[in-house]
Motif scaffolding. Structure first.
Motif, PDB file in Angstrom:
ATOM      1  N   ASP A  11      14.930  12.528  51.082  1.00 51.85           N
ATOM      2  CA  ASP A  11      14.403  12.210  52.587  1.00 51.85           C
ATOM      3  C   ASP A  11      15.531  11.936  53.625  1.00 51.85           C
ATOM      4  O   ASP A  11      15.432  11.992  54.854  1.00 51.85           O
ATOM      5  N   PHE A  15      18.848  12.800  61.989  1.00 49.66           N
ATOM      6  CA  PHE A  15      17.792  12.613  62.874  1.00 49.66           C
ATOM      7  C   PHE A  15      18.691  12.260  64.155  1.00 49.66           C
ATOM      8  O   PHE A  15      19.471  11.542  64.404  1.00 49.66           O
ATOM      9  N   PRO A 179      14.115   5.721  63.744  1.00 50.10           N
ATOM     10  CA  PRO A 179      13.675   7.210  64.162  1.00 50.10           C
ATOM     11  C   PRO A 179      12.513   7.166  65.162  1.00 50.10           C
ATOM     12  O   PRO A 179      11.485   6.266  65.029  1.00 50.10           O
ATOM     13  N   LYS A 182      10.587  13.091  64.326  1.00 54.44           N
ATOM     14  CA  LYS A 182      10.804  13.586  62.935  1.00 54.44           C
ATOM     15  C   LYS A 182      11.892  14.851  63.165  1.00 54.44           C
ATOM     16  O   LYS A 182      11.702  15.712  63.944  1.00 54.44           O
ATOM     17  N   GLU A 185      11.761  20.986  60.140  1.00 53.62           N
ATOM     18  CA  GLU A 185      11.838  21.396  58.710  1.00 53.62           C
ATOM     19  C   GLU A 185      12.768  21.851  58.370  1.00 53.62           C
ATOM     20  O   GLU A 185      13.227  22.847  58.736  1.00 53.62           O
TER      21      GLU A 185
END
Length: 199
Positions: A11, A15, A179, A182, A185
């Motif tokens: 995880d 960010f 955050p 997001k 990816e």
């Protein structure tokens, strides 16, 4: 917040959308830093890593210093994207500054001359481990962070502003905050190209 080790590692991401909203107490952040500095390994048990934690106005001040340093070298007509980037870091809750104590490294080079060329390399590895431990620990608590390297541009001003010892070398800056977006990816290269197993 509770996560197993492998989930926390997976995880942990970079960010860039972060806010000043508190996620945990300042005492908890300090506890994370202290635990990491105490227990993260180092070559020859050198314990050469040094950390400066900047919160509140001190955090803002760092990114103001960085902005002004960049303003001197980035053309004015191209500066808006740079300004946005630095402001995204300033929008965070705090920054962890990573240093390595050169006096420790130089002492080890004298004590163990056979390995003298390796100690600067091992020092960087030590710093990297501290960065990873703290980054992952912050993520576990609900913070998002990234690792930045404006070292040469800001090191002298940083040392002056916070009375940092001259023998501490700035390695990296880790802005963190709650955050607000997001990350993209993550792309992974095939593991079979990166790992070999023999048995």
């Amino acid at each position: 917040m509770s996560k197993d080790f492998f989930t926390a590692v997976a995880d942990r991401r970079s960010f860039y959308g972060i806010s000043k909203e508190a996620v945990v107490s300042d005492d908890k952040i300090k506890e994370i830093i202290e635990h990491a500095v105490k227990h993260t390994p180092s070559a020859f048990n050198s314990q050469s890593t040094r950390i400066v934690l900047l919160l509140g106005k001190e955090h803002d001040k760092l990114w103001d210093i960085t902005m002004e340093a960049l303003r001197k070298i980035v053309p004015a007509d191209n500066f808006s994207s740079t300004e946005d980037k630095i402001n995204s870091f300033k929008n965070g809750y705090g920054t962890v500054l990573y240093f390595e104590d050169n006096s420790v490294i130089e002492s080890l080079q004298k004590q163990f001359a056979l390995y003298k060329d390796n100690f600067p390399i091992w020092s960087q590895q030590t710093s990297g481990m501290h960065q990873f431990v703290i980054w992952t620990a912050l993520e576990i608590e609900g913070f998002g962070a990234s690792l930045q390297h404006y070292n040469e541009l800001i090191e002298n001003d940083v040392k002056k502003e916070w009375s940092i010892p001259e023998n501490w070398k700035l390695i990296g800056q880790m802005p963190f905050g709650k955050p607000t977006a997001k990350p993209d990816e993550k792309q992974f290269s095939p593991l079979e190209e990166r790992i070999k197993v023999f048995k």
